[in-house]
Design a protein around this motif. Structure first.
Motif, PDB file in Angstrom:
ATOM      1  N   VAL A 131      -1.228  -0.606  -2.084  1.00 11.96           N
ATOM      2  CA  VAL A 131      -2.582  -0.789  -1.561  1.00 11.96           C
ATOM      3  C   VAL A 131      -2.960  -2.262  -1.636  1.00 11.96           C
ATOM      4  O   VAL A 131      -2.777  -2.915  -2.668  1.00 11.96           O
ATOM      5  N   LEU A 132      -3.489  -2.781  -0.524  1.00 14.68           N
ATOM      6  CA  LEU A 132      -4.003  -4.145  -0.472  1.00 14.68           C
ATOM      7  C   LEU A 132      -5.519  -4.063  -0.347  1.00 14.68           C
ATOM      8  O   LEU A 132      -6.019  -3.406   0.568  1.00 14.68           O
ATOM      9  N   SER A 133      -6.245  -4.700  -1.256  1.00 16.47           N
ATOM     10  CA  SER A 133      -7.694  -4.586  -1.218  1.00 16.47           C
ATOM     11  C   SER A 133      -8.374  -5.868  -1.662  1.00 16.47           C
ATOM     12  O   SER A 133      -7.815  -6.655  -2.433  1.00 16.47           O
ATOM     13  N   MET A 134      -9.601  -6.073  -1.192  1.00 20.43           N
ATOM     14  CA  MET A 134     -10.385  -7.229  -1.614  1.00 20.43           C
ATOM     15  C   MET A 134     -11.360  -6.854  -2.728  1.00 20.43           C
ATOM     16  O   MET A 134     -12.100  -7.692  -3.224  1.00 20.43           O
ATOM     17  N   TYR A 135     -11.360  -5.576  -3.141  1.00 21.08           N
ATOM     18  CA  TYR A 135     -12.358  -5.100  -4.085  1.00 21.08           C
ATOM     19  C   TYR A 135     -11.835  -5.003  -5.516  1.00 21.08           C
ATOM     20  O   TYR A 135     -10.865  -4.291  -5.790  1.00 21.08           O
ATOM     21  N   ASP A 136     -12.501  -5.725  -6.431  1.00 21.27           N
ATOM     22  CA  ASP A 136     -12.227  -5.621  -7.867  1.00 21.27           C
ATOM     23  C   ASP A 136     -13.141  -4.541  -8.435  1.00 21.27           C
ATOM     24  O   ASP A 136     -14.187  -4.828  -9.010  1.00 21.27           O
ATOM     25  N   ASP A 137     -12.758  -3.305  -8.257  1.00 25.02           N
ATOM     26  CA  ASP A 137     -13.627  -2.204  -8.655  1.00 25.02           C
ATOM     27  C   ASP A 137     -12.821  -1.137  -9.385  1.00 25.02           C
ATOM     28  O   ASP A 137     -11.846  -0.604  -8.860  1.00 25.02           O
ATOM     29  N   GLU A 138     -13.243  -0.807 -10.598  1.00 23.85           N
ATOM     30  CA  GLU A 138     -12.496   0.138 -11.428  1.00 23.85           C
ATOM     31  C   GLU A 138     -12.388   1.514 -10.781  1.00 23.85           C
ATOM     32  O   GLU A 138     -11.336   2.167 -10.849  1.00 23.85           O
ATOM     33  N   LYS A 139     -13.459   1.960 -10.134  1.00 29.13           N
ATOM     34  CA  LYS A 139     -13.435   3.286  -9.511  1.00 29.13           C
ATOM     35  C   LYS A 139     -12.397   3.339  -8.391  1.00 29.13           C
ATOM     36  O   LYS A 139     -11.720   4.352  -8.214  1.00 29.13           O
ATOM     37  N   ILE A 140     -12.290   2.241  -7.641  1.00 28.54           N
ATOM     38  CA  ILE A 140     -11.311   2.196  -6.556  1.00 28.54           C
ATOM     39  C   ILE A 140      -9.904   2.219  -7.116  1.00 28.54           C
ATOM     40  O   ILE A 140      -9.030   2.933  -6.624  1.00 28.54           O
ATOM     41  N   TYR A 141      -9.642   1.426  -8.180  1.00 31.85           N
ATOM     42  CA  TYR A 141      -8.318   1.428  -8.807  1.00 31.85           C
ATOM     43  C   TYR A 141      -7.924   2.840  -9.240  1.00 31.85           C
ATOM     44  O   TYR A 141      -6.816   3.311  -8.989  1.00 31.85           O
TER      45      TYR A 141
END
Length: 208
Positions: free
Chosen positions: A80-90
């Motif tokens: 997964v490539l993402s711009m979001y530093d978000d624990e829920k997304i991880y």
């Protein structure tokens, strides 16, 4: 040859990834798709070894790519490539079976070695460690920028400072010992040190 399919609706970013990977003889982009549905449809005709997918896309997003690809073709690795530093997304990516998670502002070498590690079955995304990275202070960002270090290299420096040996670091990060040794050589070069003791002393002097 590692065959790679890329799904991302940002054309400039996708082309940048393609140009980066074209520099490596053992990496081949088999297709670039503007949404997850087109990528999933392509799997019926041509199976890649690794999927690189953005999360936010029209028609079918990255979570949909994870669900569909892992259900139909569980052997395909998905990064997964993402711009979001978000624990829920991880955590959601982990739950859906992602093999690795990379922030879009990561260094190019981090993407390349992650592809190799995932393909070889050595890399398992350590989401807790990624979460910790996302919460690092601006001091660590300044340290990384000053010495041109990747996030992975900063991870390894911290573990070396904690007294861990190459095998222990490899086990902790789910990487090969050879990969850790390569990173250590790069770290020594960037920080202009020639031994473990010099490295530890330097980072301690900087209060890292």
């Amino acid at each position: 040859m590692i065959r790679i399919a890329l799904a991302d609706d940002h054309k400039l970013f996708a082309k940048g990834i393609e140009s980066l990977l074209d520099e490596y003889d053992d990496l081949l982009i088999t297709g670039i798709y503007p949404n997850g549905k087109e990528l999933i449809d392509s799997l019926k005709m041509d199976l890649p070894d690794v999927i690189l997918t953005d999360l936010n896309m029209p028609v079918l997003d990255g979570f949909g790519v994870l669900k569909s690809s892992k259900k139909a073709f569980p052997k395909i690795k998905v990064i997964v490539l993402s711009m979001y530093d978000d624990e829920k997304i991880y955590k959601k990516c982990m739950k859906e079976g992602a093999d690795a998670f990379i922030l879009k502002d990561a260094d190019p070498d981090e993407l390349v070695y992650t592809i190799h590690e995932v393909y070889d079955g050595r890399h398992i995304a350590n989401f807790q460690r990624v979460i910790q990275q996302a919460n690092q202070s601006s001091f660590y960002d300044a340290f990384r920028e000053k010495f041109k270090l990747s996030r992975r290299e900063v991870q390894i420096i911290k573990l070396i400072k904690d007294g861990m040996q190459n095998k222990e670091i490899a086990d902790d990060l789910s990487l090969s010992v050879q990969t850790i040794e390569t990173h250590r050589k790069n770290i020594h070069s960037k920080l202009h040190v020639s031994s473990r003791i010099e490295l530890v002393n330097k980072v301690q002097d900087m209060n890292l």
